[in-house]
Design a protein around this motif. Structure first.
Motif, PDB file in Angstrom:
ATOM      1  N   MET A  94       0.848  -1.195   0.000  1.00 10.06           N
ATOM      2  CA  MET A  94       0.000   0.000   0.000  1.00 10.06           C
ATOM      3  C   MET A  94       0.882   1.243   0.000  1.00 10.06           C
ATOM      4  N   ASP A  95       0.593   2.193  -0.881  1.00  5.47           N
ATOM      5  CA  ASP A  95       1.396   3.401  -1.018  1.00  5.47           C
ATOM      6  C   ASP A  95       0.776   4.509  -0.167  1.00  5.47           C
ATOM      7  N   THR A  96       1.158   4.574   1.095  1.00 11.85           N
ATOM      8  CA  THR A  96       0.592   5.608   1.971  1.00 11.85           C
ATOM      9  C   THR A  96       1.170   6.987   1.668  1.00 11.85           C
ATOM     10  N   LEU A  97       2.375   7.051   1.103  1.00 12.10           N
ATOM     11  CA  LEU A  97       2.998   8.346   0.858  1.00 12.10           C
ATOM     12  C   LEU A  97       2.222   9.141  -0.190  1.00 12.10           C
ATOM     13  N   ASN A  98       1.834   8.488  -1.295  1.00  8.72           N
ATOM     14  CA  ASN A  98       1.061   9.204  -2.313  1.00  8.72           C
ATOM     15  C   ASN A  98      -0.301   9.622  -1.777  1.00  8.72           C
ATOM     16  N   LEU A  99      -0.912   8.769  -0.949  1.00  7.74           N
ATOM     17  CA  LEU A  99      -2.189   9.136  -0.332  1.00  7.74           C
ATOM     18  C   LEU A  99      -2.006  10.346   0.571  1.00  7.74           C
ATOM     19  N   ALA A 100      -0.917  10.365   1.333  1.00  7.92           N
ATOM     20  CA  ALA A 100      -0.649  11.495   2.218  1.00  7.92           C
ATOM     21  C   ALA A 100      -0.389  12.770   1.412  1.00  7.92           C
ATOM     22  N   LYS A 101       0.333  12.656   0.290  1.00  5.40           N
ATOM     23  CA  LYS A 101       0.613  13.833  -0.534  1.00  5.40           C
ATOM     24  C   LYS A 101      -0.682  14.411  -1.106  1.00  5.40           C
ATOM     25  N   ASP A 102      -1.576  13.539  -1.558  1.00  9.29           N
ATOM     26  CA  ASP A 102      -2.848  14.017  -2.106  1.00  9.29           C
ATOM     27  C   ASP A 102      -3.721  14.625  -1.017  1.00  9.29           C
ATOM     28  N   THR A 103      -3.576  14.121   0.209  1.00  9.18           N
ATOM     29  CA  THR A 103      -4.390  14.617   1.324  1.00  9.18           C
ATOM     30  C   THR A 103      -3.881  15.955   1.832  1.00  9.18           C
ATOM     31  N   ALA A 104      -2.587  16.193   1.771  1.00  6.95           N
ATOM     32  CA  ALA A 104      -1.976  17.374   2.378  1.00  6.95           C
ATOM     33  C   ALA A 104      -2.607  18.662   1.870  1.00  6.95           C
ATOM     34  N   SER A 105      -2.847  18.751   0.565  1.00  4.55           N
ATOM     35  CA  SER A 105      -3.377  19.995  -0.010  1.00  4.55           C
ATOM     36  C   SER A 105      -4.843  20.205   0.330  1.00  4.55           C
ATOM     37  N   LEU A 106      -5.513  19.170   0.857  1.00  2.00           N
ATOM     38  CA  LEU A 106      -6.941  19.267   1.174  1.00  2.00           C
ATOM     39  C   LEU A 106      -7.204  19.609   2.634  1.00  2.00           C
ATOM     40  N   LEU A 107      -6.178  19.630   3.447  1.00  2.00           N
ATOM     41  CA  LEU A 107      -6.349  19.914   4.871  1.00  2.00           C
ATOM     42  C   LEU A 107      -6.398  21.411   5.126  1.00  2.00           C
ATOM     43  N   PRO A 108      -7.165  21.840   6.122  1.00  2.00           N
ATOM     44  CA  PRO A 108      -7.237  23.264   6.452  1.00  2.00           C
ATOM     45  C   PRO A 108      -5.966  23.749   7.134  1.00  2.00           C
ATOM     46  N   ASP A 109      -5.797  25.063   7.166  1.00  2.93           N
ATOM     47  CA  ASP A 109      -4.688  25.686   7.892  1.00  2.93           C
ATOM     48  C   ASP A 109      -3.346  25.195   7.357  1.00  2.93           C
ATOM     49  N   GLY A 110      -3.234  25.124   6.015  1.00  6.42           N
ATOM     50  CA  GLY A 110      -2.000  24.658   5.415  1.00  6.42           C
ATOM     51  C   GLY A 110      -0.903  25.723   5.434  1.00  6.42           C
ATOM     52  N   PRO A 111       0.252  25.407   4.879  1.00  9.91           N
ATOM     53  CA  PRO A 111       0.479  24.169   4.113  1.00  9.91           C
ATOM     54  C   PRO A 111       0.888  22.987   4.989  1.00  9.91           C
ATOM     55  N   TRP A 112       0.437  21.801   4.557  1.00  9.99           N
ATOM     56  CA  TRP A 112       0.878  20.543   5.140  1.00  9.99           C
ATOM     57  C   TRP A 112       1.796  19.848   4.121  1.00  9.99           C
ATOM     58  N   THR A 113       2.736  19.093   4.637  1.00 10.22           N
ATOM     59  CA  THR A 113       3.698  18.403   3.780  1.00 10.22           C
ATOM     60  C   THR A 113       3.695  16.918   4.114  1.00 10.22           C
ATOM     61  N   ALA A 114       3.759  16.082   3.080  1.00 11.54           N
ATOM     62  CA  ALA A 114       3.804  14.632   3.272  1.00 11.54           C
ATOM     63  C   ALA A 114       5.244  14.147   3.144  1.00 11.54           C
ATOM     64  N   VAL A 115       5.682  13.333   4.132  1.00 14.51           N
ATOM     65  CA  VAL A 115       7.043  12.786   4.127  1.00 14.51           C
ATOM     66  C   VAL A 115       6.976  11.314   4.536  1.00 14.51           C
ATOM     67  N   PRO A 116       7.953  10.506   4.095  1.00 16.73           N
ATOM     68  CA  PRO A 116       7.989   9.104   4.554  1.00 16.73           C
ATOM     69  C   PRO A 116       8.269   9.042   6.053  1.00 16.73           C
ATOM     70  N   ASP A 152       9.281   5.817   8.485  1.00 16.36           N
ATOM     71  CA  ASP A 152       9.501   4.390   8.756  1.00 16.36           C
ATOM     72  C   ASP A 152       9.851   4.153  10.225  1.00 16.36           C
ATOM     73  N   THR A 153       9.498   5.106  11.106  1.00 13.37           N
ATOM     74  CA  THR A 153       9.863   4.981  12.520  1.00 13.37           C
ATOM     75  C   THR A 153       9.285   3.716  13.125  1.00 13.37           C
ATOM     76  N   TRP A 154       8.029   3.454  12.838  1.00 12.11           N
ATOM     77  CA  TRP A 154       7.375   2.289  13.427  1.00 12.11           C
ATOM     78  C   TRP A 154       7.234   1.156  12.405  1.00 12.11           C
ATOM     79  N   ASN A 155       6.640   1.494  11.249  1.00  8.96           N
ATOM     80  CA  ASN A 155       6.380   0.467  10.246  1.00  8.96           C
ATOM     81  C   ASN A 155       6.890   0.922   8.887  1.00  8.96           C
ATOM     82  N   PRO A 156       7.520   0.042   8.132  1.00 10.47           N
ATOM     83  CA  PRO A 156       7.933   0.396   6.770  1.00 10.47           C
ATOM     84  C   PRO A 156       6.702   0.749   5.932  1.00 10.47           C
ATOM     85  N   GLY A 157       6.849   1.787   5.136  1.00 11.18           N
ATOM     86  CA  GLY A 157       5.751   2.183   4.272  1.00 11.18           C
ATOM     87  C   GLY A 157       4.812   3.200   4.875  1.00 11.18           C
ATOM     88  N   ALA A 158       5.048   3.598   6.120  1.00  8.59           N
ATOM     89  CA  ALA A 158       4.205   4.610   6.748  1.00  8.59           C
ATOM     90  C   ALA A 158       4.614   5.990   6.260  1.00  8.59           C
TER      91      ALA A 158
END
Length: 311
Positions: free
Chosen positions: A1-23, A25-31
């Motif tokens: 599952m590609d959570t990074l692309n989902l996070a990038k698409d979500t970042a621009s939709l959140l209020p009080d931006g800008p939000w940035t999506a980054v990898p 892997d602190t807990w689980n690979p792919g987070a």
């Protein structure tokens, strides 16, 4: 599952931006993690259920704010619902609580850092007052810093300096002159240090924290007719079946029973004058909780008197 692309698409939709999506892997690979310039951070991870994502808020670590479960909201949804559904869930379920608590966490952490800075500076100041003193880790934890000094003739000084601005000082094997100087310095810091210390032998009454005038008669009633008693505002005097005399009074904030030794033993001078002794050893009554009802205290006094006369 590609959570990074989902996070990038979500970042621009959140209020009080800008939000940035980054990898992430602190807990689980792919987070992944959504981050904001003010320090807020939301982790996007694979959920236990296949095809679902799990979102949770992150606070600075270490955290010096008392967090509980309600301060750490989470949400889950099917990943294929897309960024708009995730942004909506984060906005409704996570951000209201997170936006309220995160600034409080940041403020608490800043206050902790400032308190630690003041603590360390004060510890250095204390060490500078005594040539040869040094600063190290606190003996008792809790963020304390330890100042210690080894002097002549085995004398030593130890100070646990706390960020709460209340400190513990331990002086060992110091001279009489040093002990007097310390106590004088301590007395000078007290609000009422100019008041003369009371003479315990000059009065039989204490602070008046306990209503002896109410407790005495109730205790007499509980004891029964084989006891006699005289009651006053400051004390009650009980005479037991064996003719031993007991005095109930408030002794400087302690409800105490004092009695004369009728067994022929020598009677030392006590805080209440001659005849004030503890006999038998360990069997007497004292209480330091004026909030307890007078009736309950009276029952305790009566039980103590019975135990004293039974021995």
């Amino acid at each position: 599952m590609d959570t990074l692309n989902l996070a990038k698409d979500t970042a621009s939709l959140l209020p009080d931006g800008p939000w940035t999506a980054v990898p992430d892997d602190t807990w689980n690979p792919g987070a992944s993690r959504l981050t904001h310039a003010d320090g807020r951070s939301i982790r996007i991870d694979r959920a236990r259920r296949d095809g679902y994502v799990h979102a949770s808020v992150l606070y600075p670590h270490p955290c010096h704010f008392p967090l509980h479960g309600g301060h750490q909201p989470t949400t889950e949804m099917r990943a294929d619902r897309g960024a708009r559904a995730l942004a909506s869930a984060l906005t409704r379920k996570l951000l209201p609580v997170y936006n309220e608590i995160h600034p409080q966490v940041v403020a608490a952490n800043s206050a902790h850092v400032e308190a630690a800075r003041k603590r360390d500076a004060f510890a250095d100041h204390l060490a500078s007052l005594v040539p040869g003193a040094s600063v190290g880790d606190g003996h008792h934890g809790g963020g304390a810093v330890h100042v210690h000094h080894y002097g002549p003739n085995l004398s030593r000084a130890d100070v646990d300096v706390s960020s709460q601005e209340t400190h513990t000082i331990n002086l060992r094997w110091i001279s009489s002159a040093a002990a007097e100087a310390v106590m004088r310095a301590y007395a000078a810091t007290l609000p009422d240090h100019t008041a003369a210390a009371p003479d315990p032998a000059s009065s039989d009454t204490g602070t008046g924290a306990f209503p002896v005038e109410a407790i005495g008669p109730l205790a007499h009633e509980a004891l029964g007719s084989d006891w006699t008693a005289e009651h006053g505002a400051a004390e009650s005097v009980f005479t037991g079946p064996d003719q031993r005399v007991f005095r109930l009074l408030d002794d400087e904030g302690t409800l105490a029973l004092w009695f004369d030794d009728a067994m022929g033993h020598s009677v030392p001078e006590g805080p209440l004058g001659g005849g004030a002794v503890i006999y038998p050893p360990g069997v007497w009554f004292e209480c330091r909780s004026p909030s307890e009802p007078a009736g309950a205290l009276a029952v305790s006094v009566a039980e103590a008197l019975r135990s004293l006369t039974a021995t």
